[in-house]
Design a protein around this motif. Structure first.
Motif, PDB file in Angstrom:
ATOM      1  N   GLN A 131     -70.600  -8.660  -9.726  1.00  0.00           N
ATOM      2  CA  GLN A 131     -70.086  -7.348 -10.123  1.00  0.00           C
ATOM      3  C   GLN A 131     -71.212  -6.494 -10.700  1.00  0.00           C
ATOM      4  O   GLN A 131     -71.995  -6.937 -11.540  1.00  0.00           O
ATOM      5  CB  GLN A 131     -68.977  -7.507 -11.156  1.00  0.00           C
ATOM      6  N   ALA A 188     -68.166  -2.036 -10.130  1.00  0.00           N
ATOM      7  CA  ALA A 188     -67.960  -2.157  -8.688  1.00  0.00           C
ATOM      8  C   ALA A 188     -68.370  -3.541  -8.200  1.00  0.00           C
ATOM      9  O   ALA A 188     -69.083  -4.283  -8.883  1.00  0.00           O
ATOM     10  CB  ALA A 188     -68.770  -1.094  -7.954  1.00  0.00           C
ATOM     11  N   TYR A 227     -71.098   0.016  -3.143  1.00  0.00           N
ATOM     12  CA  TYR A 227     -69.846  -0.150  -3.872  1.00  0.00           C
ATOM     13  C   TYR A 227     -68.700   0.050  -2.873  1.00  0.00           C
ATOM     14  O   TYR A 227     -68.576   1.114  -2.271  1.00  0.00           O
ATOM     15  CB  TYR A 227     -69.745   0.879  -4.990  1.00  0.00           C
ATOM     16  N   HIS A 241     -62.149  -3.952  -3.087  1.00  0.00           N
ATOM     17  CA  HIS A 241     -62.271  -3.852  -4.537  1.00  0.00           C
ATOM     18  C   HIS A 241     -60.967  -4.238  -5.227  1.00  0.00           C
ATOM     19  O   HIS A 241     -60.969  -4.996  -6.212  1.00  0.00           O
ATOM     20  CB  HIS A 241     -62.678  -2.425  -4.911  1.00  0.00           C
ATOM     21  N   GLY A 301     -63.411  -3.376 -13.307  1.00  0.00           N
ATOM     22  CA  GLY A 301     -63.084  -2.956 -11.946  1.00  0.00           C
ATOM     23  C   GLY A 301     -62.164  -1.753 -11.936  1.00  0.00           C
ATOM     24  O   GLY A 301     -62.314  -0.844 -11.107  1.00  0.00           O
ATOM     25  N   PHE A 323     -64.120   1.288 -12.802  1.00  0.00           N
ATOM     26  CA  PHE A 323     -64.872   1.795 -11.655  1.00  0.00           C
ATOM     27  C   PHE A 323     -63.981   2.690 -10.787  1.00  0.00           C
ATOM     28  O   PHE A 323     -64.453   3.704 -10.258  1.00  0.00           O
ATOM     29  CB  PHE A 323     -65.440   0.663 -10.812  1.00  0.00           C
ATOM     30  N   ALA A 335     -64.894   6.322  -9.555  1.00  0.00           N
ATOM     31  CA  ALA A 335     -65.007   6.576  -8.112  1.00  0.00           C
ATOM     32  C   ALA A 335     -64.084   7.683  -7.629  1.00  0.00           C
ATOM     33  O   ALA A 335     -64.212   8.132  -6.481  1.00  0.00           O
ATOM     34  CB  ALA A 335     -64.700   5.290  -7.338  1.00  0.00           C
ATOM     35  N   GLN A 385     -66.539   3.689   0.655  1.00  0.00           N
ATOM     36  CA  GLN A 385     -67.708   3.092   0.038  1.00  0.00           C
ATOM     37  C   GLN A 385     -68.616   4.179  -0.520  1.00  0.00           C
ATOM     38  O   GLN A 385     -68.582   5.317  -0.066  1.00  0.00           O
ATOM     39  CB  GLN A 385     -68.500   2.207   1.008  1.00  0.00           C
TER      40      GLN A 385
END
Length: 479
Positions: free
Chosen positions: A193, A198, A236, A243, A269, A272, A276, A288
């Motif tokens: 990780q 990510a 990522y 994910h 996670g 992230f 994102a 991605q």
């Protein structure tokens, strides 16, 4: 001679009718059928205790995503870990030791295919000459020139770990080899990780990115419309739910082993996913991201864009993380995204897989893999339009917002199946459709072979579904 051989195969493959009219099957009939099906699949359809997607009826041809021989097992569900979990679930319903034994054999296959990097690749090789190319940790911890790349793509490593964890728990953590393999794999996923939370698509060791800043996603100044042929497996990755599958695995690991490191990884996670989320006016998620947190190309049919598919998976995971943590940031991200995706629906009520950055126009690709705005020449191997689950996501969002904090999370309890006419009918159909070998054979084609003998196949996905029906029937009959 050929006709005689074909006739012989047809006789062996013919289902055995029960001959009881409309009477529901007895418990003993269901148990016998389950035993026959498991014995055939375990002994005839497996390779080293592992499985593939499909086999030809005569067992001469096998395939996962590609052609494989009879000494190769495939990882991606519905192959090895999915079949193992089906055995385990059936055992938990029936307490039948034959099912537990089959699950343990599948776990052994996965342990024999675990890489030094901690996870699994696309397949497990059992022939000595083929095994020598891979860094299987049971063979040696010295990697050398052997392949050692674990993949999180298509739920491969995650599904393997979740099966091993569940079997480990069922066995009350008494199988030392199984327990060690599960914890080793989980700990290697932790080290893979990135510090922003990510995970990459693939890894062969720890990811140390201390010099890469933790930043929110943003739009690139330019987004190429032609495929750049760059490596993307360390980017990522949300693609194919990678994910979110990994977060779910970490949460299950936390529940199973009560190790706070797994909870922390799952929360990172989730954080992230917040990073994102692209800014307005397109507050969705890409498949991605590069290290600057810009959406980027992956495969030649996956351009930089907002993804209608992976974004819905991200929203569902954020809601699940809210249930586990009570962190309202996760709800706000979903509340921000839903109006945007409702505005982005196609006329047919579905969502484009790809929405162009900045313009929000649906993006498609031609059969020659050129980016286009038209959907009249699509490749057939990929879903460029996806089902919209926005209504159910919003319904769940509203439900969670109305719940008091102490009612957000209640660990699920395994429900005992209840006898019904529908279940009895389904079990009878599964019993009647077994051939003399104990195989469920169906019409179909192998996707990676030019011809399919007899136009009939044996499918792991079908085996999993049918085994579950019989196990539920036996469990209901036991009540």
């Amino acid at each position: 001679m050929v006709c005689a051989l074909a006739a012989a195969i047809a006789i062996v493959a013919a289902p055995i009718p029960r001959g009881y009219g409309d009477e529901p099957p007895t418990r003993e009939e269901a148990v016998q059928a389950m035993h026959r099906a498991v014995a055939f699949f375990r002994d005839q359809a497996s390779a080293g205790g592992g499985y593939v997607f499909r086999l030809s009826d005569d067992l001469s041809l096998r395939e996962g995503e590609g052609k494989v021989g009879d000494s190769t097992a495939w990882i991606e569900p519905p192959a090895t870990p999915a079949v193992g979990l089906a055995y385990l679930n059936a055992y938990r319903l029936t307490n039948d030791p034959i099912l537990l034994d089959a699950a343990r054999k599948t776990a052994t296959a996965l342990i024999n295919g675990q890489l030094v990097s901690g996870g699994w690749g696309e397949q497990i090789e059992f022939a000595p000459r083929d095994r020598a190319r891979y860094a299987y940790r049971v063979d040696s911890m010295e990697v050398g020139k052997r392949r050692n790349t674990s993949t999180l793509d298509d739920n491969k490593t995650q599904s393997s770990l979740r099966f091993l964890m569940q079997l480990d728990s069922t066995l009350e953590f008494r199988d030392a080899k199984l327990h060690e393999a599960a914890r080793f794999g989980l700990d290697r996923v932790l080290t893979a990780q990135y510090r922003n939370g990510a995970w990459p698509q693939r890894f062969d060791g720890p990811n140390d990115q201390t010099e890469v800043p933790v930043v929110k996603a943003s739009f690139p100044e330019q987004s190429p419309k032609t495929f750049p042929k760059q490596k993307y497996d360390s980017f990522y990755t949300l693609n194919d739910n990678t994910h979110c599958d990994t977060i779910a695995t970490m949460l299950e690991a936390w529940d199973t082993y009560q190790d706070p490191r797994y909870k922390e990884a799952a929360i990172r996670g989730g954080d992230f996913l917040l990073l994102a989320q692209l800014p307005q006016p397109q507050p969705g998620w890409a498949q991605q991201y590069d290290y600057q947190m810009h959406p980027v190309w992956a495969r030649k049919f996956e351009p930089p864009s907002i993804s209608g598919g992976e974004s819905q998976g991200a929203m569902q995971m954020l809601l699940h993380l809210y249930r586990r943590t009570g962190d309202k940031r996760y709800l706000q991200a979903v509340r921000t995204a839903l109006p945007y995706f409702n505005r982005s629906l196609r006329e047919d009520g579905r969502l484009p897989r790809f929405l162009e950055l900045q313009t929000n126009r649906p993006l498609y690709l031609t059969r020659d893999y050129a980016v286009t705005y038209n959907d009249n020449d699509l490749p057939t191997h990929y879903s460029f339009v996806v089902k919209a689950r926005l209504d159910s996501i919003e319904k769940e969002l509203n439900r969670l917002e109305s719940l008091p904090p102490d009612q957000l999370w209640r660990p699920g309890k395994r429900k005992s199946p209840k006898m019904s006419d529908a279940l009895a009918k389904a079990a009878s159909q599964r019993i009647d459709s077994l051939d003399q070998r104990g195989a469920w054979v169906e019409k179909g084609k192998l996707k990676t072979h030019a011809q399919t003998p007899g136009g009939r196949i044996i499918s792991s996905a079908t085996f999993i579904k049918n085994l579950n029906v019989l196990a539920e029937y036996v469990a209901a009959a036991n009540r």
